[in-house]
Structure formats: structure tokens, C-alpha cells
Write a protein that holds these residues in place. Structure first.
Motif, mmCIF file in Angstrom:
data_model
loop_
_atom_site.group_PDB
_atom_site.id
_atom_site.type_symbol
_atom_site.label_atom_id
_atom_site.label_comp_id
_atom_site.label_asym_id
_atom_site.label_seq_id
_atom_site.Cartn_x
_atom_site.Cartn_y
_atom_site.Cartn_z
ATOM 1 N N ALA A 184 0.849 -1.189 0.000
ATOM 2 C CA ALA A 184 0.000 0.000 0.000
ATOM 3 C C ALA A 184 0.884 1.238 0.000
ATOM 4 N N GLU A 185 0.319 2.331 -0.518
ATOM 5 C CA GLU A 185 0.968 3.634 -0.443
ATOM 6 C C GLU A 185 -0.034 4.645 0.067
ATOM 7 N N THR B 83 -0.884 -4.039 4.116
ATOM 8 C CA THR B 83 -2.152 -4.323 4.775
ATOM 9 C C THR B 83 -2.002 -5.531 5.686
ATOM 10 N N VAL C 178 -8.303 -6.508 4.984
ATOM 11 C CA VAL C 178 -9.060 -5.608 4.119
ATOM 12 C C VAL C 178 -10.530 -5.994 4.212
ATOM 13 N N VAL D 217 -9.360 -0.826 5.971
ATOM 14 C CA VAL D 217 -8.174 -1.675 5.923
ATOM 15 C C VAL D 217 -7.357 -1.483 7.194
ATOM 16 N N LEU E 98 -3.549 -1.395 8.525
ATOM 17 C CA LEU E 98 -2.239 -1.150 7.933
ATOM 18 C C LEU E 98 -1.119 -1.338 8.943
ATOM 19 N N LEU F 223 -5.199 6.653 -0.475
ATOM 20 C CA LEU F 223 -4.667 5.305 -0.263
ATOM 21 C C LEU F 223 -4.646 4.551 -1.578
ATOM 22 N N THR F 224 -3.536 3.893 -1.852
ATOM 23 C CA THR F 224 -3.418 3.018 -3.024
ATOM 24 C C THR F 224 -3.079 1.626 -2.527
ATOM 25 N N LEU F 225 -3.862 0.631 -2.956
ATOM 26 C CA LEU F 225 -3.593 -0.776 -2.651
ATOM 27 C C LEU F 225 -3.208 -1.473 -3.946
ATOM 28 N N PRO G 75 -4.350 -0.704 -9.639
ATOM 29 C CA PRO G 75 -4.351 -0.537 -8.184
ATOM 30 C C PRO G 75 -5.649 0.111 -7.723
ATOM 31 N N GLU H 89 -7.573 2.717 -5.599
ATOM 32 C CA GLU H 89 -7.286 4.025 -5.026
ATOM 33 C C GLU H 89 -8.546 4.592 -4.411
#
Length: 113
Positions: A17-18, A30, A33, A38, A40, A54-56, A70, A72
């Protein structure tokens, strides 16, 4: 005995994740989810109530899915805590999801179940 009052079932899964906080990007992983949010694990603490992008990076069987972009979404920190390994944990809620975001998340979770 504790009662789980969560609205959505959680799936234990570790994906990269970012978090985009202002002009900073923070890497995380993560722990679980759900359709609502989520859990983290990350190297720095977050502030309760912080809002971020958040980007997964969604995976299937531990491999990034080449057919899936991804995920977002906007997210808000619901709780934080230190972890035993010196990192930090945070529970985050997704902001309002578009139908496309919700469908993408549901496809990913269905593949886990």
C-alpha cells in the motif's frame, strides 16, 4: 469475550500500500481488508482522523494482478497503535466509494473468499 460489531467481514491479506499525505508518500502493508476499510502496518505513526489518498496494489495468490489497476480511494485514520515489532498499526475507513471503486474492491475480496 468480545463481540465483533464490524459492518463488513475482514479478510486477512497482505498487499503493498501507499499513503499520500500532502506531498509525502508513505509505504505500508495491509494486515486485513474489508469493504469498509483496511488495517495497515507502517514504519511511522499516523494521526487519528488524518485524511489521505490510499493506493492498494491488489494481488492474486501473492502476485500483483496484471489485469487489475491498483485500488485508489480516500481514507481516514480511525485508530492507531504501536506494534510489537517497532512499527505502527492503523485502522482506516474508506471515504465514500464510487460504484466502480466498490466493484473493484468486491472483486478482490471475492477472490480471497
Amino acid at each position: 469475550m468480545s463481540i465483533d460489531l464490524r459492518q463488513h467481514p475482514r479478510f486477512r491479506v497482505e498487499v503493498a500500500a501507499e499513503l499520500t499525505l500532502g506531498h509525502h508518500t508513505v509505504a505500508a502493508a495491509t494486515q486485513n481488508v474489508s469493504e469498509g476499510g483496511v488495517g495497515l502496518s507502517l514504519s511511522r505513526p499516523l494521526e487519528d482522523g488524518a485524511v489521505f489518498q490510499l493506493t492498494l496494489f491488489l494481488t492474486q495468490d501473492g502476485i500483483e494482478d496484471p489485469d487489475e489497476e491498483p485500488f485508489e480511494a480516500q481514507a481516514t485514520v480511525a485508530w492507531t497503535a504501536p506494534s510489537d515489532d517497532g512499527n505502527h498499526m492503523a485502522g482506516v475507513r474508506f471515504g465514500p466509494l464510487t460504484p466502480a471503486q466498490r466493484q473493484q474492491l468486491q472483486r478482490f475480496l471475492a477472490a480471497l473468499g
